[in-house]
Each structure stands twice: as structure tokens, then as C-alpha cells.
Design an enzyme around this catalytic site. Structure first.
Site, short mmCIF file in Angstrom:
data_model
loop_
_atom_site.label_atom_id
_atom_site.label_comp_id
_atom_site.label_asym_id
_atom_site.label_seq_id
_atom_site.Cartn_x
_atom_site.Cartn_y
_atom_site.Cartn_z
N HIS A 1 -9.56 -7.60 -7.55
CA HIS A 1 -9.31 -9.02 -7.79
C HIS A 1 -10.22 -9.84 -6.90
O HIS A 1 -10.10 -9.80 -5.69
CB HIS A 1 -7.84 -9.35 -7.52
CG HIS A 1 -7.54 -10.81 -7.69
ND1 HIS A 1 -7.67 -11.45 -8.90
CD2 HIS A 1 -7.15 -11.77 -6.81
CE1 HIS A 1 -7.36 -12.73 -8.76
NE2 HIS A 1 -7.04 -12.95 -7.51
N ASP B 1 -3.11 -13.30 -10.95
CA ASP B 1 -2.79 -13.99 -9.69
C ASP B 1 -2.38 -15.46 -9.81
O ASP B 1 -1.77 -15.97 -8.88
CB ASP B 1 -3.99 -13.85 -8.72
CG ASP B 1 -3.62 -14.18 -7.28
OD1 ASP B 1 -2.44 -13.98 -6.92
OD2 ASP B 1 -4.48 -14.62 -6.51
N HIS C 1 -8.08 -20.36 -9.45
CA HIS C 1 -6.70 -20.62 -9.01
C HIS C 1 -6.56 -20.88 -7.51
O HIS C 1 -5.42 -21.02 -7.04
CB HIS C 1 -5.77 -19.50 -9.48
CG HIS C 1 -6.18 -18.12 -9.05
ND1 HIS C 1 -6.96 -17.30 -9.82
CD2 HIS C 1 -5.94 -17.42 -7.93
CE1 HIS C 1 -7.16 -16.16 -9.20
NE2 HIS C 1 -6.55 -16.20 -8.04
ZN LIG Z 1 -6.52 -14.75 -6.59
#
Ligand SMILES: [Zn+2]
Ligand SMILES: *[C@@H]1O[C@H](CO)[C@@H](O)[C@H](O)[C@H]1NC(C)=O
Ligand SMILES: *[C@@H]1O[C@H](CO)[C@@H](O)[C@H](O)[C@H]1NC(C)=O
Ligand SMILES: *[C@@H]1O[C@H](CO)[C@@H](O)[C@H](O)[C@H]1NC(C)=O
Ligand SMILES: *[C@@H]1O[C@H](CO)[C@@H](O)[C@H](O)[C@H]1NC(C)=O
Length: 664
Positions: free
Chosen positions: A45, A169, A419
């Protein structure tokens, strides 16, 4: 919770499965019916900025802040994939992959093309970033997805097309995002974060996987999307983290050595499988094997997973029904599709997201508000830039004002959708970097727009962009005695707009495009605005006039300062609150005790609207006996239920504008 309504939806009904491609379903590993098939998903990620900037993350700079280097992750993973045809990896963030791709040799690019064709390197989600779902606007979501997907398509063709949306996420999930993904043609969506109580319930009732009906307006299945909640957020199951950042034991498989742990690892894994299978409905399980910026040394992960696969599958000869293999989210999704199940249906949001009591992730809805505004304004400006580029073509890119390029702002906007960007949850230095990227994008678009307008209007003007009107600053209009105002309307309908320009004259003549005089007013810049702008601007007044701009059109006004004095009234601080003010359409009533608005009347329609106006704030919790959770950029936690008044009484200033009759 939803009711018990069940709907039979066959996966792939909304999107089309592309069979027959080398990279399609047939490259997925065999997953026999009689076994519990465990799909290991090697993944990383990669935040497009958070504790470090996007460029620092890419290069692995400033590792004392956070050890993370995306270029090394991709280098390491690709070399592992090239060594062993069984291994698979997914990659998500096109903003990073694009940076990496541009730096590879032709030979390696060919190798990577092959990996993609064979379905072993699979792009998932594929937007420029993994966008936030609460603070974003749908128009910028579409733009950032388009930017990433176009890069993948032009680089890898159909096999580069992500089938699965992967929002592991973002801090809660919007129904609109599901609708957008469905309409973009994705076959399914997986995510990690949902309310902890919702998750407990879904686990208990085997509702971790569902069909999300993204819209009330679009006829099913247009906005329907298969949606899966991942079992461990996006982390590996506890005890099975084999990255360099993790401290779980590797598999120590020589019985002659101390700490031999094969039996314990296999037993633990089988028990994880057993537990997870109680929350899911088919004989397929998904396990995310990776986390934030993992796989910088991919060998650690792959070497241990290789052993895990061999050891666990060997138990099948002794009757074990567990079958483990490297897989991808699309292969897992294909298996669910083949299982021909009916799934519960979901129609609302996964908002707000709480990961525990007193831990509601609603702080980021308002964190860094000025960046949120700049991001929205940048979206408007990008659309203007795109339109004028499309209208004038190459003349916009290279012209009398230099070289302009819409892609600088497009990429900056893509990054801003991440994000941790528009959410306001990144560190200050990273937020500064996001702002700076947008600013550079504006500069490049200003050059492009100057070229385009000059081309369209057939003149070379000395264009000045007034970008600080939010604080009544525009040095040019403050100083110039005469100037032209050019307005462009990017909307598909005519717009009436109140132009406000900081000026220092007291009376102005404004002429429309055919020389007709336009009614205008001059009002003082308030002391409050002056306090906000500080020494950035000098304007004492603002010139206000109403402009009508045709759809996708340009309006031009000529402004000249008149020497005549007078006609100008300084604002009066009122000693007594006015009972009301009105024009011929509306009357606004004030509370005589507080000065706050008490009602609005529509005089034409004779409608009265009672209204109470109050200004409150919540005191932030610093943690207490009930929970140590403090209020912050992510989580909003007031320290008490009651709100505090910002003020009970307001100061009122009255600005009276003398009506100026149309000239001539
Ligand atoms: Zn993240
Ligand atoms: C299967 O069980 C037998 C008897 O318990 C044992 O000797 C053998 O090692 C087991 N095989 C595996 C692959 O664990
Ligand atoms: C899928 O399930 C339905 C009943 O729910 C059944 O009628 C149909 O034959 C099944 N299709 C396959 C391919 O198994
Ligand atoms: C005004 O807008 C600029 C960018 O357009 C922004 O940087 C600045 O923070 C804004 N000022 C205020 C007081 O909001
Ligand atoms: C809330 O915070 C304020 C200080 O900001 C404090 O005076 C007050 O006692 C706190 N209230 C509670 C219920 O903790």
C-alpha cells in the site's frame, strides 16, 4: 443494519468479463471445488504522500521520518516475479508506477509487459491515486481515475485494465463511489475500513460480501457492484507478516536447528483459515499479504510464502482440505462468480467510519479547510484549462505566452485526491507540497489559457490572473486606472456573476462589449478582510458589477476610473441593531437583542421563513477516563455533548450603497 433482503445477482452481470485474453481468467490458479482455497494476495500500500511527500516516498528519501521507497519496492518485486512463474503481485497507484516506468530500460519494459500479459503483475484499481471518498468531488474522482487508467491502457493495452476496485485504506466508503466504480466497468470492489460494530455483525452473519446498489436512480444493474470487506483491513493475518518491517518469526524449517517452527506455523495457519471461513460463505478465502510500503525487499515475503504454500498443501496427503496459492483479487472474484451464490444487498454508505468507541473518523471532513477550497477551485480551473486546450488545440500549448500544459495541473489534482491529501491528514510539509503542486499547475494552465484566449480573440493582451480575490487582492486592478476584464464561463449554460475587484478609485465607468454602460457599485473593503489579507494588498474599495457570460463563452468589459469624488459612503458601525434590511425581493429581520438573523421574507411571494442563527464551536477532547482518544485531523471527538457559543451578540456594520442610475 440492513434487513434480510437477498438478491440474486450473478457477478459480471454489470461489467463484461474479457475471456480469451492471455491475462484473463484462465491464468488464475486452479482452485478445486472440494477444498478450502486460500488466495494469498501479495500487495503493497503506497500512499501518494502522507508523512513524506510523493517524491520522497518514490525515491525513499528522508527515511528517518518513515522508511519507505517505492522505486525499490517495484525493482524488488519485478525481479522476484521474473524469477518464478508461480508468483503474482498487484499494483495499485498509477502516480507511482508512472514515475517508475519512465525510468526503466527498454529491455526491462518488455519483461514487465510480459508479466502483465501473463496476469502475474496485475493492476488493481489503477487510478492516479487511491482517492478519498468523503472530501472529494465526483468530477475530480473521474478525472484522477481517467488519468491513471489512460496511462495503463496506453502502456499495457487491455491486459493492463484493472477489473477490481481496491479501496483498502480510505476512511469510510460512499455509495456514490460504488456507483462510479460500477459505471466505470469494474467487476468488484474490496475495502478494509468499516465501522467496527458493522464489521462484527457482518462477520457473525456472513455478510462480509455483498452487492452494493450504488444508486436509487439508475436502473439495476447499472450501479450495482459486488463488494467485499477484507478480513484483516489490508494486513496479513496475525503472526504471518514477513516483511522487513515485521517481527513475526520466519519459517524455520530445518529440524536440526533450534527454534524449528514448521508444525506451529502450519497449525496456526490452519486455525486462521478455520476462523476466517466462519465469516465468509464460499470455499474461497482472501488474505492480503502486505501492508504500507512493504516489499522493499520482496524476497523476505516471497521466500516465506513459498514455504507456507508447500507446507500447508502437503497436509492434503493427510486429509487436510486447505489449499493455498498465490492469487490476485480478480482471480478471487472469478472464483466467487463461479460459486454462483446470492449475496445480501447494501444500499447506503459505509459512513461514518469508527474503529472503536469514541473513534469516529469525521475530523477529516473539515481538516485543512483552505486546502480543501484550493483543491475545489483547482478543479474548476482545470476544466477551464481542458476546454480551452480542446478549443484551440496546439495554439494553446505553444503561443505568444510560452509553453502551457494542462497535464501539470491534471497530475497535481490527481495527487490531491489521495486519501491523505484532500482529507487534510498529511503532515504540514506534505500539505505544503500538495499546495505547491497545484500552484505550479495553475501557472502552466495560465500560460495555456493566455495562448488560447489570445488565439480566440485575435489579439495579444497583457493578461493578468487575479487569483487572490478571496482576500480582495489583485495588485493590477488596485493600481490601474483603466483595464479590461475578461470572463470565461466553463459551464454549458449562461451564468450571471457578480464581479468583485479590489480597486482604489471611488467611481468607475464600466462598459460592456458593445460599449453599453454597466451599472456598478463601489463598496469599502471591510476591516475584517484587511486583517486577513494583511500586507498582501492595498485596496480600500471593491468595484462590483454584474456580468452575464454565455455558455462556454467569453465576456469582456472595459473599466475606467472616473475622477469624480463622492457617491461613496463609509460603513457605519451601528450603535443599535437594525430591525431589518430589505430590497424589493427580500426582507431580512434581525433579533434586536443579539443582532443575529431572525427571519427572511420573500416579498414577491409573501413567504416568511423564521430562522435562528447561532455560532457554536465544539471543544476538542484531549482524552479522558472513558477513552484516551484525542480529537485531531482524522477523528472528531468533542469533550462534551454541549456546544459552546462563539459569541452571543454580533457587531453589525451597515454599508449603504447609493443607487447609481444607468449612465446616458
Ligand atoms: Zn493509505
Ligand atoms: C502425515 O501424517 C503422518 C502420520 O502422522 C506423518 O508421519 C507425516 O509426516 C504427515 N505428513 C505431512 C506432510 O505432514
Ligand atoms: C446458479 O444457481 C441457480 C439457482 O440459484 C441455478 O438455477 C443455476 O443453474 C446455477 N448455475 C450454475 C452454472 O450452476
Ligand atoms: C486564498 O486563496 C489562496 C489560493 O487561491 C490560498 O492559498 C489562501 O489560503 C486563501 N486565503 C484564505 C484566507 O483563505
Ligand atoms: C472541555 O475542555 C475545556 C477546556 O478546553 C474544559 O474547561 C472542560 O472542563 C472540558 N469539559 C469536559 C467535560 O471535559
Amino acid at each position: 443494519m440492513e434487513g434480510t433482503l437477498l438478491l440474486i445477482v450473478i457477478l459480471g452481470a454489470a461489467g463484461t468479463m474479457h475471456l480469451g485474453e492471455a491475462c484473463g481468467e484462465q491464468t488464475c490458479p486452479a482452485a478445486p471445488d472440494g477444498l478450502m482455497n486460500v488466495h494469498l494476495i501479495p500487495h503493497t500500500h503506497n500512499d501518494v504522500g502522507w508523512l513524506k511527500t510523493v517524491d520522497q516516498y518514490y525515491y525513499g528519501a528522508q527515511n528517518y521520518i518513515q522508511h519507505a521507497g517505492v522505486q525499490y519496492i517495484l525493482d524488488s518485486v519485478i525481479s522476484q516475479l521474473l524469477l518464478d512463474a508461480k508468483k503474482r503481485f498487484i499494483y495499485v497507484e498509477s502516480a507511482f508506477f508512472w514515475r517508475w516506468w519512465n525510468q526503466q530500460s527498454e529491455g526491462l519494459k518488455k519483461d514487465v509487459q510480459n508479466l502483465v500479459q501473463e496476469g502475474r503483475l496485475e493492476f488493481i484499481n489503477g487510478g492516479w491515486t487511491m482517492n478519498d471518498e468523503a472530501a472529494t468531488h465526483y468530477s475530480s474522482i473521474i478525472d484522477q481515475m481517467t488519468l491513471g487508467l489512460k496511462f495503463l491502457q496506453s502502456t499495457f493495452g487491455e491486459c493492463g485494465r484493472p477489473r477490481v476496485a481496491w479501496h483498502i485504506d480510505p476512511f469510510g466508503h460512499s455509495r456514490e463511489q460504488a456507483s462510479l466504480f460500477a459505471q466505470m466497468g469494474y467487476d468488484g470492489l474490496f475495502f478494509g475500513r468499516l465501522d467496527y460494530q458493522d464489521k462484527e455483525n457482518r462477520e457473525k452473519n456472513k455478510q462480509m460480501e455483498m452487492v452494493w446498489r450504488g444508486s436509487d436512480d439508475l436502473n439495476p444493474p447499472v450501479a450495482d457492484l459486488f463488494t467485499g470487506v477484507l478480513p484483516n483491513g489490508y494486513n496479513p493475518p496475525s503472526g504471518f507478516c514477513w516483511d522487513q518491517f515485521c517481527s513475526d518469526s520466519p519459517i524455520m524449517d530445518n529440524p536440526l536447528m533450534e527454534d524449528y517452527n514448521v508444525d506451529a506455523v502450519v497449525t496456526n495457519f490452519l486455525s486462521v483459515v478455520d476462523q476466517q471461513s466462519q465469516h465468509y460463505r464460499t470455499n474461497h478465502l482472501i488474505m492480503t499479504m502486505g501492508s504500507d510500503f512493504q516489499y522493499e525487499n520482496a524476497n523476505l515475503w516471497f521466500k516465506n510464502m513459498d514455504k507456507l504454500i508447500t507446507l500447508v498443501n502437503a497436509q492434503q496427503t493427510n486429509g487436510s482440505k486447505v489449499n493455498v496459492f498465490y492469487s490476485t483479487p480478480s482471480c478471487y472474484l472469478n472464483s466467487l462468480n463461479r460459486a454462483n451464490m446470492s449475496w445480501p444487498i447494501k444500499t447506503d454508505d459505509f459512513f461514518p467510519y469508527a474503529d472503536g468507541a469514541h473513534m469516529f473518523w469525521t475530523g477529516y471532513f473539515t481538516s485543512r479547510p483552505t486546502f480543501k477550497r484550493y483543491e475545489r477551485l483547482s478543479n474548476n480551473f482545470l476544466q477551464v484549462c481542458n476546454q480551452l486546450e480542446a478549443l484551440t488545440g496546439m495554439a494553446a500549448r505553444n503561443g505568444p505566452y510560452g509553453t502551457g500544459d494542462s497535464s501539470v495541473l491534471r497530475r497535481a489534482m490527481g495527487v490531491a485526491q489521495h486519501h491523505d491529501a484532500v482529507t487534510g491528514t498529511a503532515k504540514q510539509a506534505v500539505a505544503d507540497d500538495y499546495n505547491f503542486r497545484l500552484y505550479k499547475g495553475w501557472n502552466s494552465c495560465q500560460t495555456l489559457i493566455s495562448n488560447a484566449l489570445s488565439n480566440l480573440m485575435g489579439t495579444k493582451e497583457n493578461f493578468v490572473f487575479c487569483t487572490l480575490l478571496n482576500i480582495s487582492v489583485c495588485p493590477f486592478s488596485e493600481a490601474a486606472k483603466t483595464f479590461n476584464v475578461i470572463l470565461y464561463n466553463p459551464l454549458g449554460r449562461s451564468v450571471t456573476w457578480n464581479v468583485r475587484l479590489p480597486v482604489n478609485g471611488r467611481k468607475y465607468l464600466v462598459l460592456g462589449s458593445s460599449g453599453e454602460p454597466i451599472r456598478n457599485e463601489v463598496v469599502p473593503v471591510s476591516e475584517f478582510t484587511k486583517a486577513v489579507r494583511r500586507d498582501k494588498g492595498q485596496a480600500e474599495q471593491e468595484l462590483i458589477f454584474q456580468a452575464v457570460i454565455p455558455p462556454l463563452g467569453i465576456s469582456k468589459f472595459a473599466v475606467g476610473a472616473l475622477t469624480t469624488q463622492g457617491l461613496f459612503v463609509k460603513p457605519k458601525k451601528l450603535l443599535q441593531y437594525p430591525n431589518s434590511i430589505q430590497n424589493k425581493y427580500y426582507q431580512v429581520d434581525f433579533d434586536p437583542g443579539t443582532g443575529l438573523i431572525a427571519g427572511i421574507r420573500n416579498l414577491e411571494k409573501g413567504i416568511s421563513l423564521p430562522l435562528t442563527q447561532s455560532l457554536y464551536w465544539y471543544k476538542a477532547s484531549a482524552g479522558n477516563a472513558g477513552s484516551a482518544q484525542v480529537s485531531g485531523a482524522y477523528i472528531f471527538r468533542p469533550n462534551q455533548t454541549e456546544v459552546e457559543h462563539v459569541t452571543q451578540k454580533v457587531q453589525t456594520y451597515l454599508v449603504e450603497v447609493r443607487k447609481i442610475p444607468p449612465l446616458h
